[in-house]
Design a protein around this motif. Sequence first.
Motif, PDB file in Angstrom:
ATOM      1  N   ARG A  34      37.698  42.749  33.030  1.00  0.00           N
ATOM      2  CA  ARG A  34      38.985  43.319  32.639  1.00  0.00           C
ATOM      3  C   ARG A  34      40.156  42.643  33.330  1.00  0.00           C
ATOM      4  N   THR A  35      39.862  41.875  34.385  1.00  0.00           N
ATOM      5  CA  THR A  35      40.908  41.034  34.949  1.00  0.00           C
ATOM      6  C   THR A  35      40.460  39.603  34.671  1.00  0.00           C
ATOM      7  N   ALA A  36      41.250  38.668  35.126  1.00  0.00           N
ATOM      8  CA  ALA A  36      40.895  37.268  34.873  1.00  0.00           C
ATOM      9  C   ALA A  36      39.917  36.746  35.913  1.00  0.00           C
ATOM     10  N   LEU A  37      39.484  37.618  36.849  1.00  0.00           N
ATOM     11  CA  LEU A  37      38.635  37.149  37.938  1.00  0.00           C
ATOM     12  C   LEU A  37      37.347  36.491  37.431  1.00  0.00           C
ATOM     13  N   LEU A  47      36.743  34.952  34.637  1.00  0.00           N
ATOM     14  CA  LEU A  47      37.051  33.616  34.109  1.00  0.00           C
ATOM     15  C   LEU A  47      37.223  32.628  35.262  1.00  0.00           C
ATOM     16  N   PHE A  48      37.950  33.066  36.308  1.00  0.00           N
ATOM     17  CA  PHE A  48      38.212  32.179  37.432  1.00  0.00           C
ATOM     18  C   PHE A  48      36.914  31.855  38.179  1.00  0.00           C
ATOM     19  N   GLU A  78      33.851  31.809  36.975  1.00  0.00           N
ATOM     20  CA  GLU A  78      33.026  30.894  36.182  1.00  0.00           C
ATOM     21  C   GLU A  78      33.622  29.500  36.162  1.00  0.00           C
ATOM     22  N   VAL A 109      39.546  32.931  45.194  1.00  0.00           N
ATOM     23  CA  VAL A 109      38.470  33.436  44.342  1.00  0.00           C
ATOM     24  C   VAL A 109      37.169  33.496  45.136  1.00  0.00           C
ATOM     25  N   ALA A 133      37.111  36.190  47.742  1.00  0.00           N
ATOM     26  CA  ALA A 133      36.954  37.514  47.145  1.00  0.00           C
ATOM     27  C   ALA A 133      35.488  37.825  46.830  1.00  0.00           C
TER      28      ALA A 133
END
Lengths: 502, 346
Positions: free
Chosen positions: B193-196, B198-199, B201, B220, B223
């Motif tokens: 649900r956030t862009a995390l 995508l980042f 991957e 990233v 985290a």
Amino acid sequence: MKEHAPILQMTGITKRFPGVKALSNVDFRLFPGEVHALMGENGAGKSTLIKVLTGVYSIDEGSVLMEGKAVSISGPLAAQKAGISTVYQEVNLCPNLTVAENIYIGREPRKFGRIQWKKMNQDAERLLKERLNLTIDVAVPLQTYSVAIQQLIAIARALSISAKVLILDEPTSSLDQTEVQQLFRIMRKLKSEGLAILFVTHFLDQVYEMSDRLTVLRGGELEGEYMAAELPRFELVLKMIGKDLKLLEELPKLSAETQNSAGQTMLTASSLGRKGAIKPFDLTIRKGEVVGLAGLLGSGRTEIARLLFGVDRSDEGKLAVAGGGGVKSPRGAIDQGIAFCSENRKTEGIIDDLTVRENIILAFQATRGWFRPLPRKKQDEIAEKYIRMLNINPPNPEHLIKNLSGGNQQKVLLARWLLTEPDLLILDEPTRGIDIGAKAEIQKLVLSLANQGMSVLFISSELEEVIRVSDRVAVLRDRAIVREISGEQINQQQIMQAMAGG
Amino acid sequence: MGGKLVRHHLFWPLCVLGALLLFNLLYSPDFFSLVLRDGNLYGSLIDILNFGAPLILVSIGMTLVIATGGIDLSVGSIVAISGAIACLSISKGTDQSSIMLVLTAVGASVLLSLVLGLWNGALVTVTRIQPIIATLILMVAGRGIAQLITSGQIITVSNPNYEYIGAGSLAALPFSIFIVAGMLVLASLLTRRTALGLFIESVGSNANASRLAGLRSRTVILAVYVFCGLCAGIAGLILSANVSSADGNNAGLWYELDAILAVVIGGTSLNGGRFYLIGTVVGALIIQTLTTTIYMIGVPPEITLVVKAFVVLAVCLIQSEAFRKTLKLRWKKRHYPAEQEVTRHA
């Protein structure tokens, strides 16, 4: 030089890869006691030819004769046996073994199965002294020496395997000026002893300093073999790029009406430089202007782009962007409105595992941060829009990018950067490996972007392309900007003269 | 259509899980039976979910770390430290019935596990130590820290509120299942649900290109290690609460290996890139089912690890495309030798 029999003669060499002929009917010969430079631009077939000689690739057609006898070079070992040794720009020795061990690895002098360390060290010392005039401690690890010395040790190793042909592949690219001269002295000595040296380099000055003979390849075919002394630099560049002087008529210039020479300054680099990459240069890019960078491969074009985008740090000079502040990282550059489409699509562009859609939105999403994801619907719209606009094929946003052809991958990367709406778009070889139709489309796109006020730094090996789109061209030679040409002055002759230099 | 099904990343893991369950059913027919007693459900399946909960949790965190191309070997030690600190705070408490005591204990261990995750992440991103080495440090040191906290003893507590985390039940199901479900939902929301996601991957697939696309890859990576630490910490709470004690020496022992295995079985590549949270959950369930099965069929304890190793090897081989291809080729060769001959000469 006497014209005796060549030590190496390659005739009618053809090498096919799926879909391409990397070499087609190429002849090449090498005489003992000469330094022979192999010249050609990207994709000319230089590295394929070398890989054939070193046994990495097998040939589809043609023959290789060593001292008049046919040899089949089926692998690196066979190449060594035939007397062909190669020293690459990246020294491929073992840094934590001693110098002597590196030279004799796999061939250590033995007695009753035991290695004779003393004899090995003595042999190594003598070899380095006699052949290379080099007196160093051979019992310490290789890594204690500089790259330049390591390279000489690699050459010594090649010589000790009784090389008759020595291939030096870009040996000077990581050496400084004095180290280059040391290498050249040794090359001259070896040459006088009758060794045949095949020399590959991007530095034109070095080619003319060292080589007796040149072979020029272009597009996988033999352009010709010349005596270095008889071929002026300018003509060499013409032959590498493949232009006949008579055919150099003015191409219709698409950017003729651009008015932006007096526009605001977008970016100013003043004596910006990085040691070993690019000598300090000045460059100004104005709003809505297309600046071309022309120069041969390895002349420092990409290095400039990397400095402007913050991929590499400069170690002198200043870079000022219109928005204020400098550029310290790619992210910083993007925040300043700069975008950079790298020439290395595979390693610096596409994200293999992700889809076309994800690859397109990546940079834009990065500027928005984690917590403001683009809604999926919006992502789909964006992907659809750019797929249509740039004609990306297959037109499926959920396709994995690694399955697309090179040209289509390039278009996806272009889409990624256009989406960030940059003020300055740096394109490094944007049309390499793209078919002609798509090339023209990208050129047109660049011009229309410039008309909308975007500045573009356009790097390409294809001169017509640079000439066609640029308002101004900065010409590079041997890692320095040597000339700036603008407006009416931009033509092939001017540019090539500057590229060839002295 | 059939090809698409086979190529789905959950196909092989689910097949393996199904096969394991089927084997159990054949071996003991009442394997699937669930009994409702005192308002709680009992049965082998519930046991697998309950005992598997900590492993699933650890594996979820591990998935994200592996997706960035890293690895976290320290999760087992974080499990031990987290349990130890919680039990220590409770045993020091004066009012054992106070809910605040348990909340403080839980808070302390959650906070500590976040810090430990941060430590791992900082080693990887700031000092640029390779993940396998960076987390090896805490893997080894962490056991020592856990024993320091427990003074080399096994700390036992008897606090019903604390016990509830690992052994209590809610709506007839073990409470731990709800914790795991909650963390799974949290991880899914955080990544999808956030862009995390995508980042993660993107960084895992090509870190260099990601940097050039403007990603702050260090943040990233930091985290995911922090999140992995958190998962391991909560797993440690469940484990120690389940047995009401903390054993610095043995709690969470070899969890890192089981978790890595679960992630890989679930379809996430150790090279980083695409990750599959549900696949990981299935992978962890496979491992837990396997462990339960081995105990149930009465494999002598001294060779359980060997048996487990063989089954795991088999699972990995089944999932390997290269192995399946070789197998297919062999099969063809054996059955149509003439045809082989023809193609060879063609």
